[in-house]
Design a protein around this motif. Structure first.
Motif, mmCIF file in Angstrom:
data_model
loop_
_atom_site.group_PDB
_atom_site.id
_atom_site.type_symbol
_atom_site.label_atom_id
_atom_site.label_comp_id
_atom_site.label_asym_id
_atom_site.label_seq_id
_atom_site.Cartn_x
_atom_site.Cartn_y
_atom_site.Cartn_z
ATOM 1 N N UNK A 113 25.437 -118.956 -92.947
ATOM 2 C CA UNK A 113 25.078 -120.506 -92.966
ATOM 3 C C UNK A 113 25.711 -120.979 -91.688
ATOM 4 N N UNK A 114 26.806 -120.764 -91.262
ATOM 5 C CA UNK A 114 27.684 -121.358 -90.208
ATOM 6 C C UNK A 114 26.963 -121.109 -88.943
ATOM 7 N N UNK A 115 26.335 -119.973 -88.762
ATOM 8 C CA UNK A 115 26.036 -119.459 -87.548
ATOM 9 C C UNK A 115 24.212 -119.609 -87.495
ATOM 10 N N UNK A 146 21.688 -124.640 -92.606
ATOM 11 C CA UNK A 146 23.048 -125.410 -92.652
ATOM 12 C C UNK A 146 24.192 -124.960 -91.554
ATOM 13 N N UNK A 147 23.463 -124.517 -90.462
ATOM 14 C CA UNK A 147 24.126 -124.369 -89.470
ATOM 15 C C UNK A 147 24.962 -125.339 -88.944
ATOM 16 N N UNK A 176 34.302 -126.381 -90.382
ATOM 17 C CA UNK A 176 33.524 -125.633 -91.419
ATOM 18 C C UNK A 176 34.237 -124.436 -92.125
ATOM 19 N N UNK A 177 34.438 -123.560 -91.101
ATOM 20 C CA UNK A 177 35.193 -122.196 -91.865
ATOM 21 C C UNK A 177 36.428 -122.612 -92.371
ATOM 22 N N UNK A 178 37.325 -123.534 -91.882
ATOM 23 C CA UNK A 178 38.563 -123.741 -92.387
ATOM 24 C C UNK A 178 38.387 -124.505 -93.590
#
Length: 232
Positions: A113-115, A146-147, A176-178
């Motif tokens: 999702x992040x990438x 959702x990137x 986002x990761x945190x």
């Protein structure tokens, strides 16, 4: 030559700050912005104190010759003993990646999702309609959205605004990761940005939706025109 206490204190302060800045913004060959560094450090330190996980941002000008971004991350990961997540960006190679060690850390955040190069579900659906060649590929494209990094990196920037684009997109991804890790661990980050880092993504969505709606309109118009020609 005598060195004053004030100069010694200044040197020690400088050394301390350099050491501190190398904790979570672990390498920076691109941005060199104290405000950006301070925000990364603040969020990274709080995440580590509350979860025991180090989230490190790597900003490279270029990857070493003949080395992929994953190979680079694996080599760099050897420097850390604690659970670590690396978010790595290489400017000249136009590459972004996330590597976690141990692998169990992937349970705490959604790397895909992040990438994702797609910002929203609507955008993903429209892309699936136009580019899929079957149900399986349609499902895969439509579910990948959702990137928080690549949609911003992909935007054109005026001269003098490129570094702002880099820092904005990478901070979005870092935050986002945190926040995903913190939520998975059941902790709250006082320095979390919440939905604030989604504002720039929202702008991307609005611009893209306008383009998509226009594209759909022209597509339907063309189909109707072709059908009308066949009837005649």
């Amino acid at each position: 030559m005598k060195i004053s206490r004030g100069l010694i204190a200044l040197i020690l302060t400088f050394v301390f700050n350099v050491s501190l800045s190398a904790q979570y913004l672990y390498k920076d060959e691109v941005i060199f912005n104290p405000a950006f560094s301070a925000e990364i450090e603040k969020l990274g330190l709080e995440l580590y104190e509350k979860t025991g996980i180090s989230l490190r941002l790597i900003m490279l000008k270029e990857l070493p010759q003949g080395m992929s971004i994953v190979d680079y991350e694996k080599e760099l990961m050897k420097e850390f003993s604690e659970p670590t997540i690396l978010l790595t960006f290489s400017e000249n190679n136009s590459k972004v990646d996330i590597l976690a060690q141990p692998a169990s850390l992937y349970e705490y955040f959604d790397k895909k999702q992040i990438l994702s190069p797609v910002a929203s579900a609507v955008q993903a659906f429209v892309m699936a309609v136009f580019y899929s060649d079957g149900f399986s590929s349609f499902k895969e494209i439509a579910s990948s959205y959702g990137g928080t990094i690549i949609p911003l990196l992909a935007q054109k920037a005026k001269e003098g605004e490129v570094l702002g684009k880099y820092s904005g997109s990478m901070f979005n991804g870092y935050a986002d990761i945190a926040e995903q890790v913190a939520k998975s661990k059941g902790v709250v980050l006082a320095n979390a940005v919440g939905s604030a880092n989604q504002n720039s993504i929202l702008v991307v969505k609005v611009l893209f939706y306008g383009f998509i709606l226009y594209g759909i309109f022209m597509y339907i118009k063309r189909k109707l025109f072709i059908r009308g020609q066949k009837i005649e």
